[in-house]
Design a protein around this motif. Structure first.
Motif, short mmCIF file in Angstrom:
data_model
loop_
_atom_site.label_atom_id
_atom_site.label_comp_id
_atom_site.label_asym_id
_atom_site.label_seq_id
_atom_site.Cartn_x
_atom_site.Cartn_y
_atom_site.Cartn_z
N SER A 37 -85.92 -7.38 81.10
CA SER A 37 -87.38 -7.60 81.08
C SER A 37 -87.90 -8.02 82.44
CB SER A 37 -87.76 -8.62 80.01
OG SER A 37 -87.19 -9.87 80.29
N GLU A 65 -89.03 -3.50 75.51
CA GLU A 65 -89.26 -4.90 75.14
C GLU A 65 -90.38 -5.46 76.01
OE1 GLU A 65 -86.75 -9.01 75.59
OE2 GLU A 65 -85.64 -7.18 75.13
N ARG A 66 -91.47 -5.85 75.36
CA ARG A 66 -92.59 -6.46 76.07
C ARG A 66 -92.64 -7.94 75.72
NH1 ARG A 66 -95.74 -1.87 73.40
NH2 ARG A 66 -95.25 -0.13 74.74
N SER A 70 -95.42 -9.36 80.41
CA SER A 70 -95.81 -7.94 80.43
C SER A 70 -97.26 -7.78 80.00
CB SER A 70 -94.94 -7.11 79.48
OG SER A 70 -93.59 -7.43 79.59
#
Length: 96
Positions: A37, A65-66, A70
């Motif tokens: 991430s 995957e946030r 993000s």
């Protein structure tokens, strides 16, 4: 460096983004064998800082995957670009 791990790659990408070398940061990002991430958020931040919101949005869509970083990076980018409607829409999506 004898061994490059995700932390060292992320550090290089973040440093390049910070000094405005987005093209070099992107090149490293594409060369990475493993991304996390932090990797994704660093390059997302680079596109936002460069004002390339279309590219940033497409990258955001590719993220598996946030996290809060993000979402916040993209929302802030649209806000700074004056696209308040998009920023609000993303904020609503994040809160669902």
């Amino acid at each position: 460096m004898p061994e490059r791990d995700v932390v060292s790659w992320n550090s290089m990408i973040y440093g390049l983004v910070k000094v405005g070398e987005l093209e070099k940061a992107c090149q490293l990002f594409e060369e990475m064998h493993e991304r996390d991430s932090v990797s994704w958020n660093a390059i997302l931040d680079g596109y936002v800082k460069a004002g390339k919101m279309d590219v940033a949005f497409h990258l955001f869509e590719r993220m598996s995957e946030r996290n809060v970083i993000s979402w916040s990076t993209l929302i802030l980018g649209y806000s700074k670009a004056g696209d308040i409607d998009m920023a609000r829409m993303l904020e609503e999506m994040r809160n669902v």
